[in-house]
Motif scaffolding. Structure first.
Motif, mmCIF file in Angstrom:
data_model
loop_
_atom_site.group_PDB
_atom_site.id
_atom_site.type_symbol
_atom_site.label_atom_id
_atom_site.label_comp_id
_atom_site.label_asym_id
_atom_site.label_seq_id
_atom_site.Cartn_x
_atom_site.Cartn_y
_atom_site.Cartn_z
ATOM 1 N N VAL A 1 0.864 -1.178 0.000
ATOM 2 C CA VAL A 1 0.000 0.000 0.000
ATOM 3 C C VAL A 1 0.897 1.222 0.000
ATOM 4 C CG1 VAL A 1 -1.654 1.345 1.345
ATOM 5 C CG2 VAL A 1 -1.898 -1.137 1.208
ATOM 6 N N THR A 2 0.610 2.163 -0.886
ATOM 7 C CA THR A 2 1.346 3.416 -0.913
ATOM 8 C C THR A 2 0.428 4.524 -0.406
ATOM 9 O OG1 THR A 2 2.676 2.697 -2.798
ATOM 10 C CG2 THR A 2 2.604 5.061 -2.355
ATOM 11 N N THR A 3 0.866 5.255 0.607
ATOM 12 C CA THR A 3 0.015 6.262 1.233
ATOM 13 C C THR A 3 0.858 7.367 1.853
ATOM 14 O OG1 THR A 3 -1.710 6.623 2.906
ATOM 15 C CG2 THR A 3 -0.041 4.966 3.406
ATOM 16 N N THR A 4 0.270 8.537 1.967
ATOM 17 C CA THR A 4 0.887 9.638 2.725
ATOM 18 C C THR A 4 0.272 9.744 4.116
ATOM 19 O OG1 THR A 4 -0.740 11.250 1.890
ATOM 20 C CG2 THR A 4 1.298 10.958 0.602
ATOM 21 N N ALA A 5 -0.709 8.884 4.417
ATOM 22 C CA ALA A 5 -1.538 9.067 5.607
ATOM 23 C C ALA A 5 -0.971 8.463 6.880
ATOM 24 C CB ALA A 5 -2.931 8.491 5.357
ATOM 25 N N LEU A 6 0.069 7.631 6.785
ATOM 26 C CA LEU A 6 0.503 6.891 7.968
ATOM 27 C C LEU A 6 0.903 7.801 9.141
ATOM 28 C CD1 LEU A 6 0.861 4.080 9.123
ATOM 29 C CD2 LEU A 6 3.218 4.094 8.282
ATOM 30 N N PRO A 7 1.714 8.850 8.947
ATOM 31 C CA PRO A 7 2.026 9.715 10.096
ATOM 32 C C PRO A 7 0.772 10.339 10.717
ATOM 33 C CG PRO A 7 3.563 10.118 8.307
ATOM 34 C CD PRO A 7 2.478 9.250 7.748
ATOM 35 N N ARG A 8 -0.209 10.684 9.886
ATOM 36 C CA ARG A 8 -1.466 11.226 10.415
ATOM 37 C C ARG A 8 -2.210 10.180 11.220
ATOM 38 N NH1 ARG A 8 -6.476 10.956 8.118
ATOM 39 N NH2 ARG A 8 -5.636 10.466 6.045
ATOM 40 N N PHE A 9 -2.245 8.956 10.720
ATOM 41 C CA PHE A 9 -2.892 7.876 11.465
ATOM 42 C C PHE A 9 -2.274 7.727 12.850
ATOM 43 C CE2 PHE A 9 -4.362 5.018 7.666
ATOM 44 C CZ PHE A 9 -5.227 6.012 7.266
ATOM 45 N N VAL A 10 -0.945 7.720 12.892
ATOM 46 C CA VAL A 10 -0.248 7.523 14.168
ATOM 47 C C VAL A 10 -0.589 8.650 15.138
ATOM 48 C CG1 VAL A 10 2.014 7.374 15.274
ATOM 49 C CG2 VAL A 10 1.602 6.178 13.106
ATOM 50 N N ALA A 11 -0.597 9.889 14.643
ATOM 51 C CA ALA A 11 -0.915 11.030 15.515
ATOM 52 C C ALA A 11 -2.351 10.955 16.021
ATOM 53 C CB ALA A 11 -0.683 12.337 14.766
ATOM 54 N N GLN A 12 -3.292 10.596 15.150
ATOM 55 C CA GLN A 12 -4.693 10.542 15.540
ATOM 56 C C GLN A 12 -4.984 9.432 16.550
ATOM 57 O OE1 GLN A 12 -6.297 10.089 11.509
ATOM 58 N NE2 GLN A 12 -7.472 11.963 11.798
ATOM 59 N N LEU A 13 -4.314 8.306 16.411
ATOM 60 C CA LEU A 13 -4.710 7.110 17.144
ATOM 61 C C LEU A 13 -3.884 6.814 18.388
ATOM 62 C CD1 LEU A 13 -5.381 4.738 14.125
ATOM 63 C CD2 LEU A 13 -7.027 6.100 15.412
#
Length: 230
Positions: free
Chosen positions: A3-15
């Motif tokens: 999976v290619t995504t830019t969202a992983l750092p945002r996921f970590v911060a949110q969760l």
């Protein structure tokens, strides 16, 4: 299966605020990741709150993983959140004899980090779809006082971007508060048990609406002006 995504750092911060610190509940000790062929989902819970977020991801076959808190520290150090987002490639490797729990490799083309996918923990993560389906199907009904832990409420500050509002509603007493931030983030927040269900709860902890109206009446009633002497 990548999976290619830019969202992983945002996921970590949110969760991260929702990850359990209870060492007797290993499946809840990190962030759960799931690719289903259409989206990449991420979720975390300590049973008092649960949050799930998603981003489109159509290039992968289905897989599940749990990234534990210690591995999240390494992930943040190698791929810190930036103002300018960058593509990260998440590659899931199924378990084999040497690595029965599978592996998850995270890279940006120049650096990479390989972690356990913790498949055995991922299989035990709560069935979050059912929880949110029930909460979304229930009609809002907030017609009585509800108690919420203030520390837990602070967790939702990470859910939204700056100046992005949160949407909330509840299906009534004892039901979770549903929290939404944009179209791709949902959360559930369990209320504190009402005194009727917990006789040991001090009466002062429940601020009854009628009692509040009475105790604040003098303060909130506009002062009457004295008439000038004739």
């Amino acid at each position: 299966m990548t999976v290619t995504t830019t969202a992983l750092p945002r996921f970590v911060a949110q969760l991260t605020p929702h990850i359990s610190t209870d060492t007797t509940l290993p499946p809840l000790g990190g962030i759960y990741l799931e690719a289903d062929g259409t989206h990449l989902f991420a979720a975390a819970t300590d049973r008092y709150t649960i949050a799930v977020t998603r981003t489109e991801a159509t290039e992968s076959e289905p897989w599940k993983a749990v990234v534990l808190r210690a591995d999240l520290t390494a992930l943040r150090a190698l791929f810190p959140a930036r103002r300018r987002t960058a593509d990260l490639h998440l590659t899931h490797h199924r378990g084999c004899t040497r690595t029965p729990d599978g592996l998850l490799t995270v890279g940006d083309g120049t650096r990479s980090l390989t972690l356990s996918a913790n498949a055995s923990l991922a299989r035990k993560f709560p069935k979050w779809r059912r929880l949110f389906a029930d909460a979304l199907a229930a009609e809002p009904r907030q017609d009585t006082e509800t108690l919420y832990n203030a520390d837990f409420l602070a967790r939702w500050a990470r859910a939204a971007d700056r100046n992005q509002p949160l949407t909330t509603w509840s299906a009534g007493p004892g039901k979770p508060l549903l929290v939404a931030a944009g179209p791709d983030f949902l959360g559930l927040h369990m209320p504190v048990a009402l005194p009727a269900h917990r006789p040991d709860t001090p009466a002062r902890d429940r601020q009854d609406r009628a009692a509040l109206r009475t105790t604040w009446a003098d303060t909130l009633t506009p002062a009457r002006r004295l008439k000038a002497a004739a």
